[in-house]
Design a protein around this motif. Sequence first.
Motif, PDB file in Angstrom:
ATOM      1  N   ILE A 168       0.850  -1.202   0.000  1.00 31.38           N
ATOM      2  CA  ILE A 168       0.000   0.000   0.000  1.00 31.38           C
ATOM      3  C   ILE A 168       0.886   1.253   0.000  1.00 31.38           C
ATOM      4  CG2 ILE A 168      -1.721   1.319   1.321  1.00 31.38           C
ATOM      5  CD1 ILE A 168      -2.778  -1.415   2.359  1.00 31.38           C
ATOM      6  N   LEU A 169       1.931   1.198   0.803  1.00 30.07           N
ATOM      7  CA  LEU A 169       2.858   2.341   0.877  1.00 30.07           C
ATOM      8  C   LEU A 169       3.583   2.548  -0.458  1.00 30.07           C
ATOM      9  CD1 LEU A 169       3.331   4.103   3.374  1.00 30.07           C
ATOM     10  CD2 LEU A 169       5.494   2.933   3.703  1.00 30.07           C
ATOM     11  N   GLN A 170       3.864   1.458  -1.120  1.00 34.28           N
ATOM     12  CA  GLN A 170       4.519   1.543  -2.430  1.00 34.28           C
ATOM     13  C   GLN A 170       3.599   2.265  -3.436  1.00 34.28           C
ATOM     14  OE1 GLN A 170       6.981  -1.826  -4.636  1.00 34.28           O
ATOM     15  NE2 GLN A 170       4.796  -2.143  -4.930  1.00 34.28           N
ATOM     16  N   ASP A 171       2.302   1.933  -3.386  1.00 34.60           N
ATOM     17  CA  ASP A 171       1.333   2.625  -4.247  1.00 34.60           C
ATOM     18  C   ASP A 171       1.258   4.108  -3.885  1.00 34.60           C
ATOM     19  OD1 ASP A 171       0.752   0.316  -5.550  1.00 34.60           O
ATOM     20  OD2 ASP A 171      -1.058  -0.136  -4.395  1.00 34.60           O
ATOM     21  N   CYS A 172       1.350   4.365  -2.584  1.00 32.28           N
ATOM     22  CA  CYS A 172       1.294   5.738  -2.080  1.00 32.28           C
ATOM     23  C   CYS A 172       2.475   6.539  -2.650  1.00 32.28           C
ATOM     24  CB  CYS A 172       1.376   5.669  -0.559  1.00 32.28           C
ATOM     25  SG  CYS A 172       0.786   7.113   0.284  1.00 32.28           S
ATOM     26  N   GLN A 173       3.604   5.883  -2.738  1.00 32.64           N
ATOM     27  CA  GLN A 173       4.797   6.546  -3.272  1.00 32.64           C
ATOM     28  C   GLN A 173       4.642   6.804  -4.781  1.00 32.64           C
ATOM     29  OE1 GLN A 173       9.075   6.166  -1.879  1.00 32.64           O
ATOM     30  NE2 GLN A 173       8.954   4.582  -3.426  1.00 32.64           N
ATOM     31  N   LYS A 174       4.035   5.841  -5.459  1.00 35.67           N
ATOM     32  CA  LYS A 174       3.809   6.016  -6.901  1.00 35.67           C
ATOM     33  C   LYS A 174       2.877   7.201  -7.170  1.00 35.67           C
ATOM     34  CE  LYS A 174       4.552   1.241  -8.353  1.00 35.67           C
ATOM     35  NZ  LYS A 174       3.879  -0.063  -8.424  1.00 35.67           N
ATOM     36  N   ASN A 175       2.046   7.519  -6.184  1.00 33.39           N
ATOM     37  CA  ASN A 175       1.121   8.647  -6.335  1.00 33.39           C
ATOM     38  C   ASN A 175       1.761   9.982  -5.941  1.00 33.39           C
ATOM     39  OD1 ASN A 175      -0.865   6.956  -7.236  1.00 33.39           O
ATOM     40  ND2 ASN A 175      -1.772   6.667  -5.210  1.00 33.39           N
ATOM     41  N   GLY A 176       3.086   9.995  -5.820  1.00 35.88           N
ATOM     42  CA  GLY A 176       3.776  11.267  -5.607  1.00 35.88           C
ATOM     43  C   GLY A 176       4.179  11.577  -4.182  1.00 35.88           C
ATOM     44  N   ASN A 177       4.027  10.611  -3.280  1.00 35.34           N
ATOM     45  CA  ASN A 177       4.463  10.833  -1.901  1.00 35.34           C
ATOM     46  C   ASN A 177       5.864  10.242  -1.710  1.00 35.34           C
ATOM     47  OD1 ASN A 177       1.845  11.909  -0.656  1.00 35.34           O
ATOM     48  ND2 ASN A 177       1.182  10.033  -1.691  1.00 35.34           N
ATOM     49  N   GLU A 178       6.554  10.742  -0.677  1.00 29.87           N
ATOM     50  CA  GLU A 178       7.931  10.279  -0.431  1.00 29.87           C
ATOM     51  C   GLU A 178       7.921   9.386   0.810  1.00 29.87           C
ATOM     52  OE1 GLU A 178      10.661  13.627  -0.393  1.00 29.87           O
ATOM     53  OE2 GLU A 178      12.106  12.414   0.717  1.00 29.87           O
ATOM     54  N   CYS A 179       8.168   8.110   0.592  1.00 29.19           N
ATOM     55  CA  CYS A 179       8.010   7.163   1.703  1.00 29.19           C
ATOM     56  C   CYS A 179       9.345   6.539   2.109  1.00 29.19           C
ATOM     57  CB  CYS A 179       7.048   6.039   1.314  1.00 29.19           C
ATOM     58  SG  CYS A 179       5.447   6.619   0.782  1.00 29.19           S
ATOM     59  N   LEU A 180       9.514   6.394   3.402  1.00 24.32           N
ATOM     60  CA  LEU A 180      10.713   5.742   3.947  1.00 24.32           C
ATOM     61  C   LEU A 180      10.269   4.691   4.961  1.00 24.32           C
ATOM     62  CD1 LEU A 180      13.856   5.604   4.487  1.00 24.32           C
ATOM     63  CD2 LEU A 180      13.460   7.294   6.294  1.00 24.32           C
ATOM     64  N   VAL A 181      10.881   3.496   4.866  1.00 22.98           N
ATOM     65  CA  VAL A 181      10.606   2.442   5.849  1.00 22.98           C
ATOM     66  C   VAL A 181      11.843   2.301   6.736  1.00 22.98           C
ATOM     67  CG1 VAL A 181      10.107  -0.013   6.182  1.00 22.98           C
ATOM     68  CG2 VAL A 181       9.139   1.207   4.219  1.00 22.98           C
ATOM     69  N   ARG A 182      11.631   2.376   8.020  1.00 22.30           N
ATOM     70  CA  ARG A 182      12.752   2.138   8.955  1.00 22.30           C
ATOM     71  C   ARG A 182      12.493   0.820   9.669  1.00 22.30           C
ATOM     72  NH1 ARG A 182      13.713   8.172  11.147  1.00 22.30           N
ATOM     73  NH2 ARG A 182      11.919   7.618  12.398  1.00 22.30           N
ATOM     74  N   TRP A 183      13.446  -0.104   9.511  1.00 20.81           N
ATOM     75  CA  TRP A 183      13.304  -1.456  10.069  1.00 20.81           C
ATOM     76  C   TRP A 183      14.256  -1.577  11.253  1.00 20.81           C
ATOM     77  CZ3 TRP A 183       9.851  -5.208   8.852  1.00 20.81           C
ATOM     78  CH2 TRP A 183      10.068  -6.482   9.368  1.00 20.81           C
ATOM     79  N   HIS A 184      13.689  -1.679  12.449  1.00 22.03           N
ATOM     80  CA  HIS A 184      14.506  -1.726  13.677  1.00 22.03           C
ATOM     81  C   HIS A 184      14.725  -3.180  14.093  1.00 22.03           C
ATOM     82  CE1 HIS A 184      13.701   2.645  14.689  1.00 22.03           C
ATOM     83  NE2 HIS A 184      12.745   2.398  13.808  1.00 22.03           N
TER      84      HIS A 184
END
Lengths: 129, 167
Positions: free
Chosen positions: A81-97
């Motif tokens: 879902i976040l990947q689609d969100c990024q394709k729609n022009g948003n800048e997404c970062l995943v931080r894996w702790h």
Amino acid sequence: MNPLRIAPTDETPTVNFIPDEGKFEISGNSYPENSTKFYSPVLDWLRRFCAEAKNQKITLDFNFDYFNTSSAKYILEILRILQDCQKNGNECLVRWHYLEEDTDMQEAGEDYRDSIDLNFEFVVREDTL
Amino acid sequence: MTDKQLLYAYNGEMSNPVLNKILSTIQTKLSALGEKRNVVKNVNTILIECCQNLIYHAKDKDTLKEDFFPSVSIYKDAGGYRISTRNVVAGEDAQKLEAYLAKLNAFSPEELKNFYKERLTDGKISAKGGGGLGLLNMIRASKDGKLVYRFDPVNEQYLMFTLSFLM
């Protein structure tokens, strides 16, 4: 859109999604008996958010102690879902702790990074015990 | 010394509250043995899969008689920790399960990793909320990449499925 906040239990994680700040966090344990029941509202909220989000910076922190394999599938769905969100022009970062010596948790994050077109940052956390 | 030491055994109805007690007990026992936190965590991660498999595959209440209760045990020996589970399966399910286990045991570590990724990304979740990755996770966590199993008849309809592996 209102934030999504779910308090943790022994088996389910804290969910803290703050839309105005673009800060999303899922942390703790995730091994509900029925992952569908737990994650469906989370996915629904995220889909609604992503349908509305425009030019937003979004950071999603995963900070798990334990998660079961059915939760693993929903984690991937959240990332899609976040990947689609990024394709729609948003800048997404995943931080894996993950804990420094926890190579399984590190590898799980790397598997997600390899399966999805999103920026990943790996964060080693201190063992507090 | 190569003696097996029984660390924990449970036989009875399985649920998440029972699982939480098991995890807490194992954490205490392994910590008392001086195990590092990541070892405790790895064992508990796999116990979650084992016990939830027992929950997902528990048959109808009529099979939940004392003789048919699922069980889980964990032994320590020189090679590591051996985890063993037992649960009742229907005859037709046993055949499918046996074929699937034979397939997993024949895979190399690389093939297991690829198969895991394939299953992870297929989007399939069972009606009970299982992801179909439990056995894959167990074999990937095992030291020798093998799951040991047997099926023993309990009556005309059901077999007792015993699964074990070393980690």
